[in-house]
Write a protein that holds these residues in place. Sequence first.
Motif, short mmCIF file in Angstrom:
data_model
loop_
_atom_site.label_atom_id
_atom_site.label_comp_id
_atom_site.label_asym_id
_atom_site.label_seq_id
_atom_site.Cartn_x
_atom_site.Cartn_y
_atom_site.Cartn_z
N TRP A 1 -12.65 1.56 -21.80
CA TRP A 1 -13.33 2.35 -22.83
C TRP A 1 -14.23 1.47 -23.71
N ARG A 2 -13.79 0.24 -23.94
CA ARG A 2 -14.59 -0.69 -24.75
C ARG A 2 -15.97 -0.89 -24.13
N LEU A 3 -16.03 -0.80 -22.80
CA LEU A 3 -17.28 -1.03 -22.07
C LEU A 3 -18.02 0.27 -21.75
N GLY A 4 -17.46 1.42 -22.13
CA GLY A 4 -18.08 2.69 -21.79
C GLY A 4 -17.74 3.17 -20.40
N ALA A 5 -16.69 2.60 -19.81
CA ALA A 5 -16.26 2.98 -18.46
C ALA A 5 -15.15 4.03 -18.53
N THR A 6 -14.81 4.56 -17.37
CA THR A 6 -13.78 5.58 -17.22
C THR A 6 -12.57 4.96 -16.53
N ALA A 7 -11.37 5.39 -16.94
CA ALA A 7 -10.15 4.90 -16.29
C ALA A 7 -9.54 6.01 -15.44
N THR A 8 -9.04 5.65 -14.26
CA THR A 8 -8.29 6.60 -13.45
C THR A 8 -6.97 5.94 -13.04
N PRO A 9 -5.86 6.31 -13.68
CA PRO A 9 -4.56 5.74 -13.31
C PRO A 9 -4.04 6.36 -12.02
N ILE A 10 -3.41 5.53 -11.18
CA ILE A 10 -2.92 5.96 -9.87
C ILE A 10 -1.41 5.76 -9.83
N ASN A 11 -0.71 6.73 -9.29
CA ASN A 11 0.74 6.63 -9.12
C ASN A 11 1.07 5.34 -8.35
N PRO A 12 1.87 4.44 -8.94
CA PRO A 12 2.12 3.15 -8.28
C PRO A 12 2.97 3.23 -7.02
N VAL A 13 3.61 4.37 -6.78
CA VAL A 13 4.42 4.48 -5.55
C VAL A 13 3.66 5.23 -4.45
N PHE A 14 2.39 5.51 -4.66
CA PHE A 14 1.59 6.16 -3.62
C PHE A 14 1.55 5.31 -2.36
N THR A 15 1.49 5.99 -1.22
CA THR A 15 1.22 5.30 0.03
C THR A 15 -0.23 4.83 0.02
N ALA A 16 -0.58 3.95 0.96
CA ALA A 16 -1.97 3.48 1.06
C ALA A 16 -2.92 4.66 1.26
N ASN A 17 -2.52 5.64 2.07
CA ASN A 17 -3.38 6.80 2.33
C ASN A 17 -3.64 7.59 1.05
N GLU A 18 -2.58 7.83 0.26
CA GLU A 18 -2.73 8.59 -0.98
C GLU A 18 -3.57 7.84 -2.02
N ALA A 19 -3.29 6.54 -2.16
CA ALA A 19 -4.02 5.75 -3.14
C ALA A 19 -5.49 5.61 -2.76
N GLU A 20 -5.75 5.38 -1.49
CA GLU A 20 -7.13 5.18 -1.06
C GLU A 20 -7.94 6.47 -1.18
N TYR A 21 -7.29 7.62 -1.02
CA TYR A 21 -7.99 8.89 -1.25
C TYR A 21 -8.49 8.94 -2.70
N GLN A 22 -7.63 8.63 -3.67
CA GLN A 22 -8.04 8.68 -5.07
C GLN A 22 -9.10 7.63 -5.38
N LEU A 23 -8.96 6.44 -4.82
CA LEU A 23 -9.94 5.39 -5.05
C LEU A 23 -11.32 5.81 -4.55
N ARG A 24 -11.36 6.43 -3.37
CA ARG A 24 -12.65 6.85 -2.81
C ARG A 24 -13.20 8.06 -3.56
N ASP A 25 -12.33 9.05 -3.81
CA ASP A 25 -12.79 10.28 -4.43
C ASP A 25 -13.30 10.04 -5.85
N SER A 26 -12.66 9.13 -6.58
CA SER A 26 -13.04 8.86 -7.97
C SER A 26 -14.30 8.02 -8.08
N GLY A 27 -14.69 7.38 -6.99
CA GLY A 27 -15.85 6.48 -7.05
C GLY A 27 -15.54 5.20 -7.78
N ALA A 28 -14.28 4.78 -7.77
CA ALA A 28 -13.87 3.57 -8.49
C ALA A 28 -14.66 2.36 -8.01
N ALA A 29 -15.01 1.47 -8.96
CA ALA A 29 -15.73 0.24 -8.64
C ALA A 29 -14.79 -0.96 -8.59
#
Length: 485
Positions: free
Chosen positions: A72-100
């Motif tokens: 937020w200090r930089l004007g960016a957006t945060a998307t927290p991800i469930n830490p017990v997600f499988t690689a498939n679940e986590a990578e879906y959110q990473l791709r869908d959110s457009g995370a850098a």
Amino acid sequence: MTIGYLPWGRPEWVMSRPCLRDSRHELTYAEVARRADAVATQLSEHGIGEGDVVAIMLPNRLELLLVILAAWRLGATATPINPVFTANEAEYQLRDSGAALVVNSGPGAPTAGLPSIAVEALRAEPAGVVPDREVRPEELALLIYTSGSTGRPKGVMLEHAHLLAMTSMLSDHLQLTDADHCLLVLPLFHVNAICVSFLSSMLAGGQLTVLERFAPLPFLEAVERHQPTYFAAVPTIYARLAELPADVVPDTSSLRFAICGAAPVARELLERCEERFGFVVVEGYGLTEGTCASTCNPIDGARKFGTVGPALPGQQIATIAPDGSILPPGEVGEVVVRGPNVMRGYLNRPEETAATLVDGWLRTGDVGRVDEDGYLVLVDRVKDMIIRGGENLYPKEIESVLYGHPAVLEAAVVGVPDPVYGEVPIAYVVAYPDVPVTAGELLDHCRRNLTKVKLPVEIHRLDALPKNPVGKIDKPALRKALQPR
């Protein structure tokens, strides 16, 4: 508009006060601001700036909150991800959110090929100067992903304006001050923990103690050790506390109140916890799309068991008919919410956004009625309704009857296909430890309290009910288990 939950730019007397702690660290407001600046310089070196998305895949710990603040200090957006997600679940959110960029636990954690920073490598001291920029209300603050129980998870877009409206409402309703201290036990990838526990206590100038996970005895030990004034939890947590042996007698005298939300709860369970532990429990209701909470029973005013309270200040709540018309008090219909806390929309899903945000109202998908005093009574989820031979049955009504039996700790009712009636209800029950009860006794109890069409055709005793990552009973999992193989 001043965004009061941010830790920097506060009066000097606030900066020296305790702010955040977990099992590793204890930081004042000044130290939180400095640590957030330190992480911000690190994110900036990775190219993060205004409009970028930073993913955070960590269990509950202070660094998760520090990365959110740094983004937020930089004007960016945060998307927290469930830490017990499988690689498939986590990578879906990473791709869908457009995370850098993703901040995670280190080697082996999913990254979807993105640059990453391991939590242990996060900077504790600034390296350079963070640009002196103002965080604007219209900036996208959070992308919180829905549970995905009805399809692929959707990214709910929440601006700082939504978060500020929500935390201001909560702070007002809960009468929070700088003397309050929240014990956070819910997962920080969910908006409840971020808003009710973290940001609301920051806005009030209070303090927050973060627990990594919930277990009944360690939780009560933390209450005794840290002396919090409130906490928020889901019904499952209250059920685990209520089933503790009678010789467990913790000191809970510091607690002004506790909040129960995220899923329906039985009146009997709340009363049992209040009587045993001596703190007030207020039940509330809301959705991620409404930035967490829309109703809540008052702490000091008239609490109505069986309701989730009146609308929070600044919000409106109503029920609508199938044609979209607003229903009068007492009439059952779909619950709708309106207020400055309602989301911008779903990320990259204009059609689903348009179907959910209609004429200024957020359509919740829940069925309920608003009583003459403005208190909301939830009937059930639209999608959970069972149609048995043309009769509409709401599982929550059957569950409420089962909860009325003194042996029942948890209950869930789902519909199963039937060749004659289309659908019929089946009940799953978890009993209190060492309380004997049979399925036949529970069925007799239902017969005394329900018409024949509402009776479950089967009642199954289980040791535990499946839960989703937020702690709600996982009805889709129960339905899936009933499907023919």
